[in-house]
Motif scaffolding. Structure first.
Motif, PDB file in Angstrom:
ATOM      1  N   GLY A  40      26.401   0.967 -38.109  1.00  0.00           N
ATOM      2  CA  GLY A  40      27.296   1.249 -39.232  1.00  0.00           C
ATOM      3  C   GLY A  40      28.309   2.291 -38.806  1.00  0.00           C
ATOM      4  N   GLY A  41      29.059   2.807 -39.755  1.00  0.00           N
ATOM      5  CA  GLY A  41      30.054   3.821 -39.438  1.00  0.00           C
ATOM      6  C   GLY A  41      29.446   5.016 -38.714  1.00  0.00           C
ATOM      7  N   HIS A  42      28.307   5.484 -39.227  1.00  0.00           N
ATOM      8  CA  HIS A  42      27.734   6.709 -38.670  1.00  0.00           C
ATOM      9  C   HIS A  42      27.208   6.495 -37.252  1.00  0.00           C
ATOM     10  N   GLY A  43      26.538   5.363 -37.006  1.00  0.00           N
ATOM     11  CA  GLY A  43      26.008   5.091 -35.678  1.00  0.00           C
ATOM     12  C   GLY A  43      27.130   4.936 -34.663  1.00  0.00           C
ATOM     13  N   LEU A  62      22.347  -0.101 -31.170  1.00  0.00           N
ATOM     14  CA  LEU A  62      21.598  -1.318 -31.501  1.00  0.00           C
ATOM     15  C   LEU A  62      21.821  -1.647 -32.973  1.00  0.00           C
ATOM     16  N   GLU A  63      22.349  -2.835 -33.246  1.00  0.00           N
ATOM     17  CA  GLU A  63      22.645  -3.233 -34.633  1.00  0.00           C
ATOM     18  C   GLU A  63      21.892  -4.517 -34.962  1.00  0.00           C
ATOM     19  N   LYS A  64      21.178  -4.459 -36.070  1.00  0.00           N
ATOM     20  CA  LYS A  64      20.374  -5.606 -36.527  1.00  0.00           C
ATOM     21  C   LYS A  64      21.230  -6.841 -36.805  1.00  0.00           C
ATOM     22  N   GLY A  65      22.359  -6.654 -37.451  1.00  0.00           N
ATOM     23  CA  GLY A  65      23.231  -7.780 -37.798  1.00  0.00           C
ATOM     24  C   GLY A  65      24.511  -7.722 -36.995  1.00  0.00           C
ATOM     25  N   GLY A  70      27.001  -3.614 -42.868  1.00  0.00           N
ATOM     26  CA  GLY A  70      26.242  -2.736 -43.766  1.00  0.00           C
ATOM     27  C   GLY A  70      27.164  -2.032 -44.749  1.00  0.00           C
ATOM     28  N   ASN A  71      26.770  -0.843 -45.136  1.00  0.00           N
ATOM     29  CA  ASN A  71      27.527  -0.123 -46.160  1.00  0.00           C
ATOM     30  C   ASN A  71      28.925   0.248 -45.709  1.00  0.00           C
ATOM     31  N   VAL A  72      29.130   0.386 -44.396  1.00  0.00           N
ATOM     32  CA  VAL A  72      30.462   0.778 -43.946  1.00  0.00           C
ATOM     33  C   VAL A  72      31.486  -0.286 -44.361  1.00  0.00           C
ATOM     34  N   GLY A  73      31.051  -1.531 -44.509  1.00  0.00           N
ATOM     35  CA  GLY A  73      31.963  -2.577 -44.965  1.00  0.00           C
ATOM     36  C   GLY A  73      31.776  -2.929 -46.431  1.00  0.00           C
ATOM     37  N   ARG A  74      30.972  -2.163 -47.161  1.00  0.00           N
ATOM     38  CA  ARG A  74      30.691  -2.489 -48.566  1.00  0.00           C
ATOM     39  C   ARG A  74      31.150  -1.407 -49.526  1.00  0.00           C
ATOM     40  N   ASN A  75      31.621  -0.283 -49.001  1.00  0.00           N
ATOM     41  CA  ASN A  75      31.901   0.842 -49.902  1.00  0.00           C
ATOM     42  C   ASN A  75      33.294   0.737 -50.507  1.00  0.00           C
ATOM     43  N   THR A  76      33.593   1.674 -51.401  1.00  0.00           N
ATOM     44  CA  THR A  76      34.879   1.647 -52.108  1.00  0.00           C
ATOM     45  C   THR A  76      35.891   2.591 -51.460  1.00  0.00           C
ATOM     46  N   THR A  77      35.644   2.982 -50.239  1.00  0.00           N
ATOM     47  CA  THR A  77      36.605   3.567 -49.286  1.00  0.00           C
ATOM     48  C   THR A  77      37.182   4.935 -49.642  1.00  0.00           C
ATOM     49  N   ILE A  78      36.528   5.667 -50.533  1.00  0.00           N
ATOM     50  CA  ILE A  78      37.105   6.946 -50.958  1.00  0.00           C
ATOM     51  C   ILE A  78      36.705   8.064 -49.997  1.00  0.00           C
ATOM     52  N   ILE A  79      37.695   8.871 -49.610  1.00  0.00           N
ATOM     53  CA  ILE A  79      37.410  10.076 -48.826  1.00  0.00           C
ATOM     54  C   ILE A  79      37.898  11.285 -49.614  1.00  0.00           C
ATOM     55  N   GLU A 205      17.539  -6.149 -33.788  1.00  0.00           N
ATOM     56  CA  GLU A 205      16.850  -5.323 -34.780  1.00  0.00           C
ATOM     57  C   GLU A 205      15.752  -4.494 -34.120  1.00  0.00           C
ATOM     58  N   VAL A 206      15.712  -3.231 -34.441  1.00  0.00           N
ATOM     59  CA  VAL A 206      14.630  -2.377 -33.949  1.00  0.00           C
ATOM     60  C   VAL A 206      13.395  -2.640 -34.800  1.00  0.00           C
ATOM     61  N   THR A 207      12.291  -3.028 -34.121  1.00  0.00           N
ATOM     62  CA  THR A 207      11.064  -3.385 -34.845  1.00  0.00           C
ATOM     63  C   THR A 207       9.926  -2.410 -34.561  1.00  0.00           C
ATOM     64  N   CYS A 363      23.268   8.789 -49.653  1.00  0.00           N
ATOM     65  CA  CYS A 363      23.461   8.376 -51.041  1.00  0.00           C
ATOM     66  C   CYS A 363      24.698   7.474 -51.139  1.00  0.00           C
ATOM     67  N   TYR A 364      25.483   7.622 -52.201  1.00  0.00           N
ATOM     68  CA  TYR A 364      26.633   6.733 -52.387  1.00  0.00           C
ATOM     69  C   TYR A 364      27.902   7.369 -51.817  1.00  0.00           C
ATOM     70  N   GLY A 365      27.747   8.436 -51.018  1.00  0.00           N
ATOM     71  CA  GLY A 365      28.939   9.164 -50.586  1.00  0.00           C
ATOM     72  C   GLY A 365      29.066   9.348 -49.096  1.00  0.00           C
ATOM     73  N   GLY A 366      28.500   8.447 -48.305  1.00  0.00           N
ATOM     74  CA  GLY A 366      28.489   8.672 -46.866  1.00  0.00           C
ATOM     75  C   GLY A 366      29.693   8.150 -46.128  1.00  0.00           C
ATOM     76  N   PHE A 367      30.560   7.387 -46.790  1.00  0.00           N
ATOM     77  CA  PHE A 367      31.716   6.867 -46.054  1.00  0.00           C
ATOM     78  C   PHE A 367      32.651   8.003 -45.661  1.00  0.00           C
ATOM     79  N   LYS A 368      32.975   8.859 -46.615  1.00  0.00           N
ATOM     80  CA  LYS A 368      33.858   9.994 -46.335  1.00  0.00           C
ATOM     81  C   LYS A 368      33.297  10.903 -45.243  1.00  0.00           C
ATOM     82  N   ALA A 369      31.953  10.841 -45.086  1.00  0.00           N
ATOM     83  CA  ALA A 369      31.284  11.715 -44.126  1.00  0.00           C
ATOM     84  C   ALA A 369      31.308  11.149 -42.715  1.00  0.00           C
TER      85      ALA A 369
HETATM   86  C1  LIG Z   1      29.245  -0.221 -53.322  1.00  0.00           C
HETATM   87  C2  LIG Z   1      29.328   1.028 -52.487  1.00  0.00           C
HETATM   88  C3  LIG Z   1      30.371   1.926 -52.692  1.00  0.00           C
HETATM   89  C4  LIG Z   1      30.458   3.089 -51.938  1.00  0.00           C
HETATM   90  N1  LIG Z   1      31.554   3.895 -52.104  1.00  0.00           N
HETATM   91  C5  LIG Z   1      31.719   4.984 -51.320  1.00  0.00           C
HETATM   92  C6  LIG Z   1      32.914   5.754 -51.403  1.00  0.00           C
HETATM   93  O1  LIG Z   1      33.847   5.424 -52.148  1.00  0.00           O
HETATM   94  N2  LIG Z   1      33.029   6.869 -50.645  1.00  0.00           N
HETATM   95  C7  LIG Z   1      32.027   7.240 -49.796  1.00  0.00           C
HETATM   96  O2  LIG Z   1      32.173   8.281 -49.160  1.00  0.00           O
HETATM   97  N3  LIG Z   1      30.897   6.510 -49.652  1.00  0.00           N
HETATM   98  C8  LIG Z   1      30.721   5.380 -50.392  1.00  0.00           C
HETATM   99  N4  LIG Z   1      29.575   4.611 -50.253  1.00  0.00           N
HETATM  100  C9  LIG Z   1      28.507   5.063 -49.340  1.00  0.00           C
HETATM  101  C10 LIG Z   1      28.743   4.714 -47.883  1.00  0.00           C
HETATM  102  O3  LIG Z   1      29.164   3.382 -47.770  1.00  0.00           O
HETATM  103  C11 LIG Z   1      27.448   4.935 -47.082  1.00  0.00           C
HETATM  104  O4  LIG Z   1      26.882   6.193 -47.364  1.00  0.00           O
HETATM  105  C12 LIG Z   1      27.689   4.875 -45.562  1.00  0.00           C
HETATM  106  O5  LIG Z   1      28.459   3.748 -45.217  1.00  0.00           O
HETATM  107  C13 LIG Z   1      26.359   4.838 -44.832  1.00  0.00           C
HETATM  108  O6  LIG Z   1      26.487   4.993 -43.438  1.00  0.00           O
HETATM  109  P1  LIG Z   1      26.743   3.764 -42.411  1.00  0.00           P
HETATM  110  O7  LIG Z   1      28.164   3.376 -42.462  1.00  0.00           O
HETATM  111  O8  LIG Z   1      26.241   4.190 -41.101  1.00  0.00           O
HETATM  112  O9  LIG Z   1      25.800   2.645 -43.053  1.00  0.00           O
HETATM  113  P2  LIG Z   1      25.681   1.078 -42.717  1.00  0.00           P
HETATM  114  O10 LIG Z   1      27.009   0.471 -42.492  1.00  0.00           O
HETATM  115  O11 LIG Z   1      24.799   0.498 -43.762  1.00  0.00           O
HETATM  116  O12 LIG Z   1      24.944   1.121 -41.315  1.00  0.00           O
HETATM  117  C14 LIG Z   1      23.557   1.045 -41.102  1.00  0.00           C
HETATM  118  C15 LIG Z   1      23.315  -0.087 -40.151  1.00  0.00           C
HETATM  119  O13 LIG Z   1      21.978  -0.062 -39.692  1.00  0.00           O
HETATM  120  C16 LIG Z   1      21.587  -1.386 -39.462  1.00  0.00           C
HETATM  121  N5  LIG Z   1      20.131  -1.463 -39.395  1.00  0.00           N
HETATM  122  C17 LIG Z   1      19.226  -1.353 -40.410  1.00  0.00           C
HETATM  123  N6  LIG Z   1      17.970  -1.507 -39.947  1.00  0.00           N
HETATM  124  C18 LIG Z   1      18.071  -1.701 -38.605  1.00  0.00           C
HETATM  125  C19 LIG Z   1      17.116  -1.922 -37.569  1.00  0.00           C
HETATM  126  N7  LIG Z   1      15.793  -1.964 -37.828  1.00  0.00           N
HETATM  127  N8  LIG Z   1      17.560  -2.091 -36.304  1.00  0.00           N
HETATM  128  C20 LIG Z   1      18.899  -2.050 -36.028  1.00  0.00           C
HETATM  129  N9  LIG Z   1      19.845  -1.840 -36.980  1.00  0.00           N
HETATM  130  C21 LIG Z   1      19.436  -1.675 -38.248  1.00  0.00           C
HETATM  131  C22 LIG Z   1      22.182  -2.141 -40.637  1.00  0.00           C
HETATM  132  O14 LIG Z   1      22.284  -3.540 -40.360  1.00  0.00           O
HETATM  133  C23 LIG Z   1      23.528  -1.465 -40.797  1.00  0.00           C
HETATM  134  O15 LIG Z   1      24.573  -2.145 -40.132  1.00  0.00           O
HETATM  135  C24 LIG Z   1      29.457   3.407 -50.984  1.00  0.00           C
HETATM  136  C25 LIG Z   1      28.413   2.511 -50.782  1.00  0.00           C
HETATM  137  C26 LIG Z   1      28.350   1.313 -51.505  1.00  0.00           C
HETATM  138  C27 LIG Z   1      27.239   0.333 -51.245  1.00  0.00           C
END
Ligand SMILES: Cc1cc2nc3c(=O)[nH]c(=O)nc-3n(C[C@H](O)[C@H](O)[C@H](O)COP(=O)(O)OP(=O)(O)OC[C@H]3O[C@@H](n4cnc5c(N)ncnc54)[C@H](O)[C@@H]3O)c2cc1C
Lengths: 416, 95
Positions: A40-43, A62-65, A70-79, A205-207, A363-369
């Motif tokens: 995801g974004g953080h990794g 290592l990415e499962k999909g 994941g959430n990096v492509g599902r959030n509402t993009t606010i920073i 996927e890490v198992t 939580c719901y605020g990790g994109f900006k982070a």
């Molecule tokens: C609807 C929605 C709206 C949001 N709006 C905002 C916003 O406006 N502003 C904001 O700051 N934040 C927002 N967020 C929160 C933000 O999207 C998340 O906090 C942040 O994206 C999480 O970090 P990430 O990008 O690394 O997560 P992800 O993109 O979910 O990355 C985690 C990855 O780990 C992978 N994974 C899981 N298990 C395994 C495994 N066993 N082995 C290998 N890979 C694995 C997953 O497939 C996934 O790709 C929102 C979230 C949602 C769902």
């Protein structure tokens, strides 16, 4: 390949035959120095900064999909960096500063748009609370401004200012806040990391997490065992599942958050607006869709889809704030799984197992982070020390009574 | 989601308030050795499984009973519903 205006012109004149894939698709090697679990974004940001800022090599993500699924492509993009508490504000301000230089840094157009964010208030008490928050932000070097009712009206004349329950009295404005194209963040970091030798391994996927004498030795995956000296886990909503492989229970619950996009409309909202009292927030994408959402559904879930009661709640919030939204048709809606922590704040810390590190609880605020989270996690992985802006994000803060509870809700993850 | 209330029959989940993992019924004894650790784990740590999860729901807009609902967190299917008081009594609690 470096992206630039010249490159676009050159490719346009030569039939766009020179573009190459933005990152490789390598086979996993037998062992790495550092494995980052979760693409995801953080990794991805973690891997990028490990290679670029901390001089590390032999790194894989290592990415499962697939990247961005994941959430990096599902959030509402606010920073934004409009936090109140000491443990949070410097970290989020560090993140906002990194956003400001990010596109030049990783040579990718992430459409960082500092269009301003306002938080509406409706009572004197709320105004006082926002004044305090604004002062805290300014003390930590961020920007904040209080807008009165007329100033909000000048920005958004169509709002329902005289709502009987929540009349709009003004707003806290952070002009440096805004939106960023979320997928481009994942792609930009992936490309930048790949260019510096990081292997990005998708469909992996890490198992299992293997340890020997209290030290991590590698991970089992759907593509076989991969050895590692250090493993950093950043899997957002799957945090409890992955850390259970190492026998850990986390201060966390997984919950679903939904988001909504309307059909494309002419420009009407040029910034970001939050209406906390009405459980609603909204911005408008560059394609014209209104992007909005509200509260999490409120029960443990790994389903990546929510239920109708929250859809209704969000729609009601929208109608009470800007009644004209009732004329817009909904185009898409979806859900993502949030790693809701016990105090609503994240963890970037070592574990009791040598070489195993954890990043989650966003939580719901990790994109900006994303940029600061990647930077601080890379700092921890490379140096074994917390970055100066992330010293409060420790596992033991619950044991020590040092919770960072912005909302003051206590250990009730579905209320943060 | 529909919660099949043992006394009232099928009710919409919207009538309920969610608290969390049903392990919260098993509050540790604060007077024993190691109580500090036990309370830390009780208050802050969760199994958070993907799959069947036993959890506490409160029928706020109904008969105000606490229920233990076993629900699948991946499919949202409600598997079984019990009155929380019965569960607590079976665990040896007096009420
Ligand atoms: C609807 C929605 C709206 C949001 N709006 C905002 C916003 O406006 N502003 C904001 O700051 N934040 C927002 N967020 C929160 C933000 O999207 C998340 O906090 C942040 O994206 C999480 O970090 P990430 O990008 O690394 O997560 P992800 O993109 O979910 O990355 C985690 C990855 O780990 C992978 N994974 C899981 N298990 C395994 C495994 N066993 N082995 C290998 N890979 C694995 C997953 O497939 C996934 O790709 C929102 C979230 C949602 C769902």
């Amino acid at each position: 390949m470096r992206y630039s205006g010249w490159r676009v012109i050159r490719e346009a004149l030569t039939g766009h035959k020179g573009w190459t894939p933005a990152w490789r698709d390598p086979e996993p090697q037998a062992a790495y120095d550092i494995l980052v679990v979760g693409g995801g974004g953080h990794g991805l940001a973690t891997a990028y900064y490990l290679a670029k800022e901390f001089g590390q090599a032999k790194i894989a993500v290592l990415e499962k999909g697939y990247i961005g699924g994941g959430n990096v492509g599902r959030n509402t993009t606010i920073i934004r960096s409009n936090y109140l508490l000491d443990g949070n504000q410097p970290f989020y301000e560090f993140s906002l500063k990194l956003w400001e230089g990010l596109e030049q840094d990783f040579n990718y157009n992430a459409m960082v748009s500092q269009r301003g964010i306002i938080n509406l208030f409706h009572t004197d008490a709320q105004r006082d609370a926002y004044t305090r928050r604004g002062n805290a932000m300014i003390l930590h070097g961020a920007d904040a401004e209080m807008l009165n009712r007329d100033q909000v009206r000048a920005l958004y004349p169509f709002l329902n200012f005289d709502n009987a329950r929540f009349p709009i009295k003004g707003a806290l404005m952070q002009r440096r806040g805004g939106t960023v194209r979320h997928d481009a963040v994942a792609w930009g970091y992936a490309r930048g990391a790949d260019q510096r030798g990081v292997d990005i391994i998708q469909n992996c996927e890490v198992t299992g997490i293997r340890t020997e004498h209290g030290r991590v030795t590698g991970v089992d995956t759907t593509r076989g065992f991969i050895g590692a000296k250090k493993v950093g886990v950043a899997v957002a909503g799957s945090s409890s599942k992955v850390m259970a492989h190492a026998g850990m229970r986390l201060p966390m619950e997984s919950h679903v958050l939904q988001a909504f996009v309307s059909e494309g409309l002419k420009p009407v909202i040029d910034g970001v607006m939050t209406y906390g009292a009405g459980h609603f927030y909204v911005s408008q994408s560059d394609k014209g869709g209104l992007v909005f959402g509200g509260d999490i559904d409120g029960y443990n879930s790994y389903a990546q889809r929510g239920n109708m009661p929250v859809v209704e709640d969000v729609a009601e919030g929208g109608m009470s704030l800007m009644p004209m939204i009732g004329r817009a048709r909904l185009l898409r809606m979806w859900g993502g799984i949030m790693d809701m922590s016990m105090d609503g704040s994240p963890i970037i810390d070592k574990t009791d197992i040598d070489g195993l590190y954890f990043n989650g609880g966003w939580c719901y605020g990790g994109f900006k982070a994303t940029p600061a989270s990647g930077w601080c996690f890379a700092h921890l992985l490379a140096t074994d020390q917390s970055h100066s802006t992330a010293t409060a994000y420790r596992f033991d803060r619950f044991r020590k009574g040092l919770m960072i509870d912005e909302k003051g809700q206590g250990a009730q993850p579905n209320l943060h | 989601m529909i919660i099949n209330h043992p006394l009232l029959g099928p009710r919409d989940a919207q009538e309920f308030v969610y608290l969390g993992d049903a392990s919260l019924i098993g509050r540790p004894d604060g007077m024993t050795e190691g109580a500090v650790d036990a309370f830390h784990d009780y208050l802050y740590l969760r199994d958070n499984p993907a799959g069947e999860h036993r959890e506490l729901w409160y029928h706020e807009q109904g008969d105000r009973s606490w229920l233990v609902v076993t629900r699948n967190t991946v499919t949202h299917e409600v598997v079984s519903v019990e009155i929380a008081r019965d569960v607590a009594r079976k665990m040896g609690r007096s009420k």
